[in-house]
Structures are given as structure tokens and as C-alpha cells.
Design a protein around this motif. Structure first.
Motif, PDB file in Angstrom:
ATOM      1  N   PHE A 296       1.710   4.906   5.314  1.00  0.00           N
ATOM      2  CA  PHE A 296       0.947   5.070   4.075  1.00  0.00           C
ATOM      3  C   PHE A 296       0.341   6.469   4.075  1.00  0.00           C
ATOM      4  O   PHE A 296      -0.354   6.857   5.035  1.00  0.00           O
ATOM      5  CB  PHE A 296      -0.145   3.998   3.993  1.00  0.00           C
ATOM      6  CG  PHE A 296      -1.131   4.193   2.883  1.00  0.00           C
ATOM      7  CD1 PHE A 296      -0.709   4.143   1.551  1.00  0.00           C
ATOM      8  CD2 PHE A 296      -2.471   4.430   3.144  1.00  0.00           C
ATOM      9  CE1 PHE A 296      -1.624   4.318   0.520  1.00  0.00           C
ATOM     10  CE2 PHE A 296      -3.381   4.600   2.124  1.00  0.00           C
ATOM     11  CZ  PHE A 296      -2.959   4.540   0.793  1.00  0.00           C
ATOM     12  N   ALA A 297       0.645   7.233   3.025  1.00  0.00           N
ATOM     13  CA  ALA A 297       0.095   8.573   2.898  1.00  0.00           C
ATOM     14  C   ALA A 297      -1.147   8.510   2.023  1.00  0.00           C
ATOM     15  O   ALA A 297      -1.048   8.223   0.817  1.00  0.00           O
ATOM     16  CB  ALA A 297       1.139   9.515   2.297  1.00  0.00           C
ATOM     17  N   GLN A 298      -2.307   8.766   2.615  1.00  0.00           N
ATOM     18  CA  GLN A 298      -3.567   8.604   1.880  1.00  0.00           C
ATOM     19  C   GLN A 298      -3.761   9.593   0.737  1.00  0.00           C
ATOM     20  O   GLN A 298      -4.205   9.192  -0.346  1.00  0.00           O
ATOM     21  CB  GLN A 298      -4.750   8.682   2.851  1.00  0.00           C
ATOM     22  CG  GLN A 298      -4.951   7.388   3.634  1.00  0.00           C
ATOM     23  CD  GLN A 298      -6.169   7.439   4.532  1.00  0.00           C
ATOM     24  OE1 GLN A 298      -6.360   8.397   5.259  1.00  0.00           O
ATOM     25  NE2 GLN A 298      -6.991   6.405   4.482  1.00  0.00           N
ATOM     26  N   PRO A 299      -3.435  10.872   0.939  1.00  0.00           N
ATOM     27  CA  PRO A 299      -3.720  11.785  -0.175  1.00  0.00           C
ATOM     28  C   PRO A 299      -3.044  11.380  -1.475  1.00  0.00           C
ATOM     29  O   PRO A 299      -3.648  11.472  -2.545  1.00  0.00           O
ATOM     30  CB  PRO A 299      -3.166  13.132   0.342  1.00  0.00           C
ATOM     31  CG  PRO A 299      -3.193  13.014   1.824  1.00  0.00           C
ATOM     32  CD  PRO A 299      -2.896  11.589   2.102  1.00  0.00           C
ATOM     33  N   GLY A 300      -1.797  10.887  -1.395  1.00  0.00           N
ATOM     34  CA  GLY A 300      -1.081  10.539  -2.623  1.00  0.00           C
ATOM     35  C   GLY A 300      -1.045   9.061  -2.909  1.00  0.00           C
ATOM     36  O   GLY A 300      -0.392   8.635  -3.870  1.00  0.00           O
TER      37      GLY A 300
ATOM     38  N   ASN B  15       9.288  -3.555   7.216  1.00  0.00           N
ATOM     39  CA  ASN B  15       9.784  -2.469   6.373  1.00  0.00           C
ATOM     40  C   ASN B  15      10.002  -2.953   4.941  1.00  0.00           C
ATOM     41  O   ASN B  15      11.127  -2.958   4.430  1.00  0.00           O
ATOM     42  CB  ASN B  15      11.082  -1.918   6.964  1.00  0.00           C
ATOM     43  CG  ASN B  15      11.450  -0.564   6.406  1.00  0.00           C
ATOM     44  OD1 ASN B  15      10.587   0.283   6.208  1.00  0.00           O
ATOM     45  ND2 ASN B  15      12.738  -0.351   6.152  1.00  0.00           N
ATOM     46  N   SER B  16       8.916  -3.360   4.309  1.00  0.00           N
ATOM     47  CA  SER B  16       9.013  -3.887   2.945  1.00  0.00           C
ATOM     48  C   SER B  16       7.690  -3.660   2.212  1.00  0.00           C
ATOM     49  O   SER B  16       6.628  -3.493   2.825  1.00  0.00           O
ATOM     50  CB  SER B  16       9.345  -5.386   2.956  1.00  0.00           C
ATOM     51  OG  SER B  16       8.266  -6.120   3.490  1.00  0.00           O
ATOM     52  N   GLN B  17       7.776  -3.674   0.913  1.00  0.00           N
ATOM     53  CA  GLN B  17       6.576  -3.520   0.092  1.00  0.00           C
ATOM     54  C   GLN B  17       5.619  -4.678   0.303  1.00  0.00           C
ATOM     55  O   GLN B  17       4.390  -4.522   0.224  1.00  0.00           O
ATOM     56  CB  GLN B  17       6.978  -3.411  -1.382  1.00  0.00           C
ATOM     57  CG  GLN B  17       5.824  -3.138  -2.338  1.00  0.00           C
ATOM     58  CD  GLN B  17       6.296  -2.976  -3.774  1.00  0.00           C
ATOM     59  OE1 GLN B  17       7.494  -3.005  -4.037  1.00  0.00           O
ATOM     60  NE2 GLN B  17       5.359  -2.803  -4.692  1.00  0.00           N
TER      61      GLN B  17
ATOM     62  N   GLU C 107       8.671   4.735  -1.667  1.00  0.00           N
ATOM     63  CA  GLU C 107       9.864   5.542  -1.461  1.00  0.00           C
ATOM     64  C   GLU C 107      10.496   5.196  -0.122  1.00  0.00           C
ATOM     65  O   GLU C 107       9.798   4.774   0.814  1.00  0.00           O
ATOM     66  CB  GLU C 107       9.528   7.037  -1.498  1.00  0.00           C
ATOM     67  CG  GLU C 107       9.135   7.542  -2.873  1.00  0.00           C
ATOM     68  CD  GLU C 107       9.025   9.054  -2.913  1.00  0.00           C
ATOM     69  OE1 GLU C 107       9.607   9.700  -2.013  1.00  0.00           O
ATOM     70  OE2 GLU C 107       8.357   9.578  -3.827  1.00  0.00           O
ATOM     71  N   SER C 108      11.800   5.389  -0.046  1.00  0.00           N
ATOM     72  CA  SER C 108      12.544   5.107   1.187  1.00  0.00           C
ATOM     73  C   SER C 108      13.207   6.384   1.668  1.00  0.00           C
ATOM     74  O   SER C 108      13.992   6.997   0.927  1.00  0.00           O
ATOM     75  CB  SER C 108      13.596   4.020   0.927  1.00  0.00           C
ATOM     76  OG  SER C 108      14.341   3.761   2.077  1.00  0.00           O
ATOM     77  N   GLU C 109      12.899   6.809   2.896  1.00  0.00           N
ATOM     78  CA  GLU C 109      13.433   8.049   3.453  1.00  0.00           C
ATOM     79  C   GLU C 109      13.714   7.890   4.939  1.00  0.00           C
ATOM     80  O   GLU C 109      13.271   6.930   5.570  1.00  0.00           O
ATOM     81  CB  GLU C 109      12.438   9.206   3.253  1.00  0.00           C
ATOM     82  CG  GLU C 109      12.153   9.562   1.810  1.00  0.00           C
ATOM     83  CD  GLU C 109      11.137  10.682   1.692  1.00  0.00           C
ATOM     84  OE1 GLU C 109      10.784  11.276   2.742  1.00  0.00           O
ATOM     85  OE2 GLU C 109      10.686  10.956   0.566  1.00  0.00           O
TER      86      GLU C 109
ATOM     87  N   GLU D  54       0.636   6.837  -1.486  1.00  0.00           N
ATOM     88  CA  GLU D  54       2.048   6.492  -1.567  1.00  0.00           C
ATOM     89  C   GLU D  54       2.492   5.796  -0.291  1.00  0.00           C
ATOM     90  O   GLU D  54       2.065   6.169   0.805  1.00  0.00           O
ATOM     91  CB  GLU D  54       2.879   7.765  -1.790  1.00  0.00           C
ATOM     92  CG  GLU D  54       4.230   7.501  -2.411  1.00  0.00           C
ATOM     93  CD  GLU D  54       4.852   8.784  -2.954  1.00  0.00           C
ATOM     94  OE1 GLU D  54       5.867   8.674  -3.655  1.00  0.00           O
ATOM     95  OE2 GLU D  54       4.335   9.874  -2.665  1.00  0.00           O
ATOM     96  N   CYS D  55       3.361   4.789  -0.423  1.00  0.00           N
ATOM     97  CA  CYS D  55       3.890   4.054   0.727  1.00  0.00           C
ATOM     98  C   CYS D  55       5.347   4.459   0.954  1.00  0.00           C
ATOM     99  O   CYS D  55       6.124   4.584  -0.002  1.00  0.00           O
ATOM    100  CB  CYS D  55       3.795   2.543   0.495  1.00  0.00           C
ATOM    101  SG  CYS D  55       2.085   1.945   0.400  1.00  0.00           S
ATOM    102  N   PHE D  56       5.690   4.633   2.226  1.00  0.00           N
ATOM    103  CA  PHE D  56       7.038   5.073   2.584  1.00  0.00           C
ATOM    104  C   PHE D  56       7.697   4.029   3.495  1.00  0.00           C
ATOM    105  O   PHE D  56       7.069   3.553   4.447  1.00  0.00           O
ATOM    106  CB  PHE D  56       6.999   6.419   3.315  1.00  0.00           C
ATOM    107  CG  PHE D  56       6.518   7.555   2.445  1.00  0.00           C
ATOM    108  CD1 PHE D  56       7.413   8.257   1.659  1.00  0.00           C
ATOM    109  CD2 PHE D  56       5.167   7.890   2.411  1.00  0.00           C
ATOM    110  CE1 PHE D  56       6.973   9.299   0.853  1.00  0.00           C
ATOM    111  CE2 PHE D  56       4.727   8.921   1.608  1.00  0.00           C
ATOM    112  CZ  PHE D  56       5.626   9.639   0.824  1.00  0.00           C
TER     113      PHE D  56
END
Length: 790
Positions: free
Chosen positions: A744-748, A718-720, A734-736, A750-752
Motif C-alpha cells: 500500500f502506497a500511502q502518498p497516493g 494477493n487480492s483486493q 494496480e498489478s505490476e 494506492e494498492c499494488f
């Protein structure tokens, strides 16, 4: 000259005979009164104990006018007694004088006796009067002093404003309004006063700081831990049978099963002892509370034991008890709420107060019914000790359903979840999801001689139907007709007087059979066939262990809480693709055949193929007695949910990355030159991290690589840094709170990262995310344990 009537002389003498004992009686009364007075006053002064409230009713009465009134009454009583004794003494002296004159002599030696008695009584009365005056002065002074002390202590009995105890004032307000709502508060000394509230909230509960004038040594003294005792494998199970009790058909069934498997448990213990060598095992004190057998939960199982009801839960509980006992741990077994309360030390009342004593058990095994009962009756102690609880949960509880806030906000709230436990505290019958711990049960293990006898005695055209309740047979005439063309069909359907109409006439129904007779039927049969229900019971494993082929239906679409009533409300989103997923996925052909029952041709072809297929009796190692002992031993030795791990916070970068990219650049491995996380179990060197395909759950992603998802490894990923090592292009981090993170969200691009540790989950998928999945290896035939986990 005075004449004395002889009759009167006799009367006076009789009175004097009576008066002599009376003088002794009066002396006794005086002495007793004095002792009683001093004792009473002493009690008034010493009535308050160190642990009492500083202004209870007892101390408030101490300085009041009642005490002085008692002294006055006692003094008046003694004065009245003196007056009456004075009269009697004069009468006695006069009588003595007349009697002496009549006898011709004057008895001077008689007079001092009466005189001495009067002097003594007068002295007692004077002393009591003096004491009354002095005590009155003392009490007046004490009342004034007590008033000042009480006023000072009442000032200290205000809810303090302490940032370390932010809930104190609110709890005091609640106690003011509701302290009479449960008798348990009075049991702990709450009497409606401010000080009693604060004493309770600081010493029984922990919402307020300790009061400075209280004896903190007495209130905070923790009991000395008992010396650790080494656990020793047991070979005699007779004491366990006594512990299990009697009176319920369910308990009778469980005891019979334990007796039948005793020899196998003993042999398995010998094997495991050799495997462990000299490893020290501390004996644990364990409470086993079978909640679904309590009268308060309805105990629906016991009346159905003899009527074909489901026995899977009782099979599992019998084996759990046997395993814990054979491993050498101390056991206490309860099947009633009263026994549970007694063993836990529940205070009298409605269950709002903590336990009266520290929990005497290292572990508690229970079920969802028992979990609810404990929460109702343990008060705040439930929160304190819930880390010691292990919940036997047949179908599993996924993290999204376990986290109360998240489940409520995102539609995962059901009747059975939301307990905020570590998901590994839920222990399942089959390895449904690695988020929970796989507990399991055992099936009978055969030696080579027994296996050969079974193979030689098999009837190639004999089938047994899986289903003891008539409702399971309803609507299955089509399949049965096809099967009847090739095989003789046997059933074990329960009935009392008339044969169930759902069972066709060509089926040979044996009625409900005792377990040994059912085993003999399986040893003769070629096929054990299921019609879709019950889900995931122990019977298919027993049939396969006795040399049967198990035939089951494939579900299309898969059954889940979305489309099937049986799963609705259960705390899992799992999709079930067949009646027995474990048999399909972990055993498979030639022992297990899964076909589409809606396709008559496919069904008939499977029957024909099975008739020509030769199989040996087979039992997975994890369902043997040794496999279960090994697994439970590892859990007890290594699982500790009372010590929270302290991983790096989300997004934090470690000074040195513990990961390296595998040579084929497909996944991460734990770097060999990196120190291992102390106390981590399973050992972190078994970690392999993969980025799953879109819409793929971590459970499936790890299985694709021949590995098992391991949720305890999530905090390390759970780390970058983990995303960077996998060369994932994160445009943002982002952390949620989300049970699918880290992902990993491909469209944006972005890593969560995961914000809530209780939501780390192997289960769950979305077409929006590629999940970052921690995987590990596993022991052959023991998916619950990694290669180095034992």
C-alpha cells in the motif's frame, strides 16, 4: 595309333586330381554368389527401419544404377567361369578316354559326371541372368515408386504453421544454419535434411508437432514408473562412506566427520521414527552433485583443508549426505563432471541437446557450481527438470535477484542469481530469509553427564580466538592486549615452519587442530571470540554447544553488498549487523555477546562480565541431528515445485473471502468456516496477515509479532479483498512486477498487487510502501516448520 608320353600322362593325371576339388570349389562359388546376391538384394529392400529418416543415404542408393551394375558383373563373372570350366571339362574327358583305351576298357560311367557338372554350372549362370533381368525390372519400378514417395514425404517435411507450435519454423531455420555446431544433433539422427530437423524438433525436443507418417507409438512411449518403495531409517552408515569416494582431502574430511557423528545420527533416527509413528515415507532416488569439488570448478577447497581453509561448506555437505542416507533414500554422489554426465544420460557433444533418457532421479542436490554445470550439459532437459533441483546456497538468494528479467531491469543482476527457480529451492546454512529453505547442519549434542563434566572442567580465564588464517589476526593487537589482561589466549592458526607474525607472542598457538582436539580445547575454554570474519560459520555454534560464551563485534554501519567486498556480487541485499546474526538473534545472552569493538571501554566491560557469567552448554534443536532429520524429512515429503499452484489471478475476488479480521482489528486470520486450500504446505490455517509499517520488510514485521514470514502464503493475500478486510483505503488497484508487492502506497492511497509469482518476497523494504505480509507460527527450536507442518 596315338602314342601317349608316359611323362605327359602323369602330368595330366596330376591336373585331373587338382581339377576335381576345383569343381567343388566352383560349385561353392556359384552357390555362395547366388546367396550373396539374394542377401544383398534382400538387405536393400529391408534396410529401412521404422525409425529411420525416409530419405537417408541408404535408401537413396537402393534404386540407383549401382545395384544393376553389381548384377551385371556377377553374371559376366559366372559366364567367364562357365567358359573356362567347359575347356577344362573337355580336357578331362579326353584324358579319361585315352586312359581307358590304354587300360583296355571305356569308362562310360566317368562321362556323365563331367556332363552333369557343366549342366549345373550353365543352369546357375542362366538363373543368375534371369534374376538379373527381373531384379533390374523391380529396381526400375522401385526407383520410380521411391521417387514419388520421397517427393510426397518431402512435402510433409516442411515446417508446419501450427499455432500450438509457434517456434517451430524459427527452430527449423536455426537447425539449417547450426545443426553441425554440436555433435549431439547427429547423435540423435540429424543429417542436414528437412525431415531430420523436424523429427528431432518433434521427438527429441518439443518445438514442432509430430510428423503424421512417423511411428508415434514408439516415439511417445513413456517408461513405466518404478513401483514405489517405502523408505526405512538406516543405522549402518558404512555404505554411505563408500558412496562418498576418496582421493580428495575434502572427501576425507567429510568421511571422518560422518564417522564421528554416526552414533548421534542413529539415535536421532530412532527418535524421529517414534515421533512420526506409522507415516508412510516413499523412498526417493536422489543425486547429490557437489559442484565446488569438481576439477572443472577449480576445487579450491580440497588443497586448503589441511591449511586452515574454510570448512563450513564441507561440514554442511557431510551432514546433508548423512541425513538423506539415514532417512532411507537412494543416493548417488558425484564430485566430477564426467560422473555427472554419466548419471544424467548426457548425449555426446557440447550440451545443446536434451538428455538421452528420462531423469532417473526424483531430487538433485547441488550448489551454484553444479547448477551451472547442469545447465551447460542438460540442454532443454534443464528447463524440464529444474523443478527437482535443490541448491545448497550458503548465504541465500532473494527473489529480486532470482528473477532474470526483473534482476536485469532493476539492477539486481549478479554473478550468482537469475535462475528463475522457486526461491524455496535455494537451501541455506542459516535461516537468513524465509524466502529460501533453511537446510542447516549439525553440531555435537551432549548428554547430561558430558555437560556436567564440561562445566566442572572449565577454565574461567581461558579464551580461544575464532580464526585459523593469519590474515584474520591482522590489526587486532589492541583487542588482544585488552583480552590478555584477563585471560590466557589460545589460537589455532595454520603455519608450516614459522609462527605467523600476525599472531602476538603472548598467544599460545596450537596450529591447525583435528576436529576432536579442537573440541577438547573448546571444552576447557570460557570464551570463544570472533574478530568479524569469517561470517556465519559453524564454529560459534560448536563453541556454544561446548559451554563457551561467544563474543563478537557489532557492525555499524551494517555490512552488505553496498559497502563490503565480501558480499559484493552475492544475490542478496541483506544487511549483516554482526559476525554471526543467527547467534545474536536466535540465541543471544548469556551465550552470545555482541559489542562495539571500536569502543575499548565497552569491549573491556564485556570481558569482565563474561568472566563472572556461568553458562551451560547449549545447542538449538534445529542444529541437532534429530532437528535436521525432521526438517529434511518435511521438505522431501511436502515440497513439490514441479506442480504449480493455481491461485486466483491478481485482483480477482473470491466468491467467499477466506479471511476474517482479528478481534483486535490488527491483522487477518484464515476463516474457520472456509475450506482449506488442498495440498497447500504449510497448512493455510496457520496464516496471519499484517500490514507492515512504512519501510519495514516482511521478515522483520513478522518477527515483531513472534512469527515467521511465509512466502508460500503470498498468493492468498494477493487480492483486493485482503486490503479491504484490513480496512485499507485503496483509491486504486494496480498489478505490476515488483518484489515489494502486494503493498500500500500511502502518498497516493494506492494498492499494488504482484504480477509475477516468482517475485513474492519476504525480504525488501521501501519508505514508500507498507507491505502486506503473510506470517505463520513455528515449532519451538525449528523456525523452518510451522506447528502443524510435520
Amino acid at each position: 595309333m596315338i602314342t601317349v608320353n608316359p611323362d605327359g600322362k602323369i602330368m595330366v593325371r596330376r591336373c585331373l586330381v587338382t581339377l576335381r576339388p576345383f569343381r567343388l570349389f566352383v560349385l561353392g562359388i556359384g552357390f555362395f554368389s547366388l546367396c550373396f546376391l539374394m542377401t544383398s538384394l534382400g538387405g536393400q529392400f529391408s534396410a529401412r527401419r521404422p525409425g529411420d529418416s525416409p530419405f537417408t543415404i541408404r535408401t537413396e542408393v537402393m534404386g540407383g544404377p549401382e545395384s544393376r551394375g553389381v548384377l551385371r558383373k556377377m553374371s559376366d563373372l559366372l559366364e567367364l567361369m562357365v567358359k573356362r570350366m567347359d575347356t577344362l571339362a573337355r580336357l578331362e574327358n579326353s584324358s579319361e578316354l585315352h586312359r581307358a583305351a590304354g587300360e583296355g576298357r571305356f569308362a562310360l560311367d566317368r562321362l556323365p559326371a563331367g556332363t552333369g557338372l557343366m549342366e549345373r554350372i550353365q543352369a546357375i549362370a542362366q538363373n543368375v541372368s534371369d534374376i538379373a533381368v527381373k531384379v533390374d525390372q523391380i529396381l526400375r519400378h522401385s526407383l520410380l515408386l521411391h521417387s514419388k514417395v520421397s517427393e510426397g514425404r518431402r512435402d510433409q517435411c516442411e515446417a508446419p504453421s501450427d499455432p500450438k507450435f509457434p517456434d517451430c519454423s524459427g527452430k527449423v531455420e536455426w537447425m539449417r544454419a547450426r545443426w553441425t555446431s554440436d555433435p549431439c544433433y547427429a547423435f540423435f539422427g540429424v543429417d542436414g535434411t528437412e525431415c531430420s530437423f523436424l523429427i528431432y524438433l518433434s521427438e527429441v525436443e518439443w518445438f514442432c508437432p509430430p510428423l503424421p507418417w512417423r511411428n508415434q507409438t514408439a516415439t511417445r512411449r513413456a517408461p513405466k514408473p518404478l513401483p514405489k518403495v517405502q523408505a526405512v531409517f538406516r543405522s549402518n552408515l558404512s555404505h554411505l562412506l563408500e558412496l562418498m569416494g576418496s582421493g580428495k582431502e575434502s572427501l576425507i574430511f567429510m568421511k571422518k566427520r560422518t564417522k564421528r557423528f554416526t552414533a548421534q545420527w542413529v539415535l536421532a533416527a530412532q527418535r524421529l521414527a517414534q515421533k512420526l509413528g506409522g507415516v508412510r515415507r516413499d523412498q526417493k532416488q536422489i543425486l547429490v552433485h557437489i559442484g565446488f569439488l569438481t576439477e572443472e570448478s577449480g576445487d579450491v577447497f580440497s588443497p586448503r583443508v589441511l591449511k586452515g581453509g574454510p570448512l563450513g561448506e564441507m561440514v554442511q555437505w557431510a551432514d546433508i549426505l548423512a541425513a538423506l542416507y539415514v532417512l532411507g533414500h537412494g543416493l548417488r554422489i558425484t564430485v566430477s563432471l564426467k560422473e555427472l554426465q554419466s548419471n544424467l544420460g548426457v548425449p555426446p557433444g557440447r550440451g545443446n541437446c536434451p538428455l538421452t533418457m528420462p531423469l532417473p532421479f526424483d531430487l538433485i542436490y547441488t550448489d551454484y557450481h553444479g547448477l551451472q554445470q547442469m545447465k551447460q550439459h542438460m540442454g532443454l532437459s534443464f528447463r524440464k527438470y529444474r523443478c527437482r533441483i535443490r541448491v545448497i546456497d550458503t548465504f541465500g538468494t532473494e527473489p529480486a535477484y532470482n528473477h532474470e528479467e526483473y534482476a536485469t531491469l532493476h539492477g539486481y543482476r549478479t554473478n550468482w542469481g537469475y535462475w528463475n527457480l522457486n526461491p524455496k529451492q535455494f537451501m541455506t546454512m542459516f535461516p537468513h530469509t524465509p524466502d529460501n529453505s533453511f537446510m542447516g547442519f549439525v553440531s555435537e549434542e551432549l548428554n547430561e553427564t558430558e555437560k556436567q563434566l564440561i562445566k566442572d572442567g572449565k577454565a574461567s580465564n581461558m579464551a580461544v580466538v575464532y580464526g585459523k588464517e593469519a590474515s584474520i589476526w591482522k590489526g587486532k593487537e589492541k583487542f588482544l592486549s585488552i583480552l590478555n589482561k584477563y585471560m590466557e589466549i589460545h589460537g589455532t592458526v595454520y603455519y608450516e615452519s614459522q609462527r605467523p607474525p600476525e599472531v602476538p607472542a603472548f598467544v599460545k598457538n596450537h596450529g591447525l587442530l583435528p576436529q576432536p582436539e579442537f573440541q577438547q580445547l573448546l571444552r576447557k575454554a570460557k570464551l570463544f571470540i570472533g574478530f568479524g570474519f569469517p561470517y556465519e560459520g559453524p564454529a560459534p555454534l560448536e563453541a556454544i554447544a561446548n559451554g563457551c560464551v561467544f563474543l563478537q563485534s557489532r557492525f555499524s554501519p551494517p555490512h552488505s553488498s553496498l559497502n563490503h567486498e565480501f558480499f559484493r556480487g552475492k544475490p542478496t541485499s541483506r544487511e549483516v549487523f554482526s559476525q554471526h546474526p543467527y547467534a545474536e538473534n536466535f540465541i543471544g545472552k548469556p551465550h552470545v555477546w555482541t559489542v562495539d569493538y571500536n569502543n575499548s571501554e565497552e569491549f573491556e566491560a564485556a570481558i569482565q562480565a563474561i568472566m563472572t557469567t556461568q553458562v551451560d552448554p547449549y545447542l538449538p534443536y534445529e542444529y541437532t541431528c534429530e532437528g535436521m532429520l525432521e526438517r529434511i524429512h518435511a521438505y522431501i515429503q511436502h515440497q513439490d515445485f514441479c506442480v504449480d499452484p493455481a491461485p486466483a489471478p491478481p485482483g480477482a475476488r473470491a466468491p467467499q473471502s477466506p479471511f476474517i479480521l482479528a478481534p483486535n482489528a490488527t491483522h487477518l486470520e484464515w476463516a474457520h468456516n472456509t475450506s482449506l486450500a488442498p495440498g497447500a504446505w504449510p497448512p493455510v490455517h496457520s496464516l496471519r496477515a499484517w500490514l507492515a509499517a512504512t519501510g519495514r520488510a516482511c521478515t522483520d514485521a513478522c518477527l515483531d509479532h513472534g512469527l515467521i514470514c511465509e512466502p508460500s502464503f503470498f498468493p492468498f493475500l494477493n487480492s483486493q479483498d485482503a486490503f479491504q478486510k484490513l480496512q485499507v483505503p485503496c483509491d486504486g488497484i494496480e498489478s505490476e512486477m515488483n518484489h515489494l508487492y502486494p503493498a500500500f502506497a500511502q502518498p497516493g492511497q494506492e494498492c499494488f498487487l504482484q504480477k509475477e509469482p516468482l517475485l513474492f518476497s519476504c525480504a525488501g523494504s521501501s519508505t514508500k510502501y507498507r507491505r502486506l505480509c503473510p506470517c505463520r507460527d513455528f515449532r519451538k527450536g525449528q523456525v523452518a516448520l510451522c506447528q502443524d507442518c510435520l
